[in-house]
Design an enzyme around this catalytic site. Structure first.
Site, short mmCIF file in Angstrom:
data_model
loop_
_atom_site.label_atom_id
_atom_site.label_comp_id
_atom_site.label_asym_id
_atom_site.label_seq_id
_atom_site.Cartn_x
_atom_site.Cartn_y
_atom_site.Cartn_z
N ASN A 84 1.08 -1.12 0.10
CA ASN A 84 -0.10 0.17 -0.11
C ASN A 84 0.77 1.29 0.09
O ASN A 84 2.07 1.28 -0.09
CB ASN A 84 -0.85 -0.14 1.30
CG ASN A 84 -2.41 0.63 0.87
OD1 ASN A 84 -2.33 1.60 0.06
ND2 ASN A 84 -3.23 -0.14 1.44
N HIS A 114 24.32 2.11 11.10
CA HIS A 114 25.43 2.91 11.27
C HIS A 114 26.27 2.49 12.44
O HIS A 114 25.82 1.91 13.37
CB HIS A 114 25.13 4.50 11.18
CG HIS A 114 24.14 4.65 10.05
ND1 HIS A 114 24.73 5.03 8.67
CD2 HIS A 114 22.90 4.76 9.89
CE1 HIS A 114 23.90 5.34 7.89
NE2 HIS A 114 22.72 5.04 8.49
N ALA A 159 0.29 -3.85 13.24
CA ALA A 159 0.42 -2.48 13.04
C ALA A 159 1.41 -1.69 13.98
O ALA A 159 1.06 -1.97 15.31
CB ALA A 159 -1.06 -1.76 13.06
#
Length: 184
Positions: A84, A114, A159
């Site tokens: 999406n 990093h 989610a």
């Protein structure tokens, strides 16, 4: 060894100042811009551009616009892939999606990391670790998948999750950090 070879080998590499990698990212950004500027109803043009941009597309693919990635060539998708709006894939290392993967809006897959040491980090150095998503996986909205993670087959990621460790197959996993709460 070139910086690209180091990147692909999983070593620390110069992402910020290497002209060859900068040029590859710029080319990818141009292609992403072209993709994002296509009319939504131009399904044929959108699919054709994705097939040029991505490293491998095995079957049907639909990525809603906008979509952004770093290189494109390190992304591989299986059959029946859907993502999406607002998908971001930082693909310094391979990002592989199995068959029947569905991704909700605002998700990110980030292979880049990093150094913790500020002196090294400030030199523009980074590393990239592969991400693998199995078959039949549904990833909920606003999920972040971090470097080196594997999500097994038949998983659902809730989610808002931040996936920083591997998720075994047949799991419902949620949270920050993401953890398995139920076997499916």
């Amino acid at each position: 060894m070139t910086e690209k070879e180091k990147m692909l080998a999983g070593m620390i590499y110069d992402a910020n100042y290497d002209p060859a990698l900068i040029a590859e990212r710029q080319e990818c950004k141009e292609m992403c811009r072209d993709y994002n500027d296509l009319r939504p109803k131009d399904m044929q043009g959108r699919e054709a551009l994705l097939r040029r941009l991505l490293g491998e597309v095995k079957g049907s693919i639909l990525i809603e616009q906008p979509f952004y990635c770093d290189y494109g060539y390190n992304i591989r998708v299986g059959e029946n892939f859907y993502a999406n709006f607002n998908l971001v894939i930082l693909d310094g290392a391979p990002v592989t999606f199995g068959d029947n993967v569905f991704i909700a809006p605002d998700c990110g897959f980030y292979t880049a990391g990093h150094p913790l040491d500020a002196t090294e980090r400030n030199k523009g150095l980074e590393y990239a670790r592969p991400i693998t998503v199995g078959n039949n996986v549904w990833i909920g909205a606003k999920v972040s998948v971090l470097p080196g993670v594997t999500i097994g087959d038949n998983c659902v990621i809730g989610a808002g999750s931040v996936v920083n460790k591997d998720i075994p197959a047949n799991s419902l996993a949620v949270g920050n950090p993401c953890r398995v709460i139920k076997k499916i």
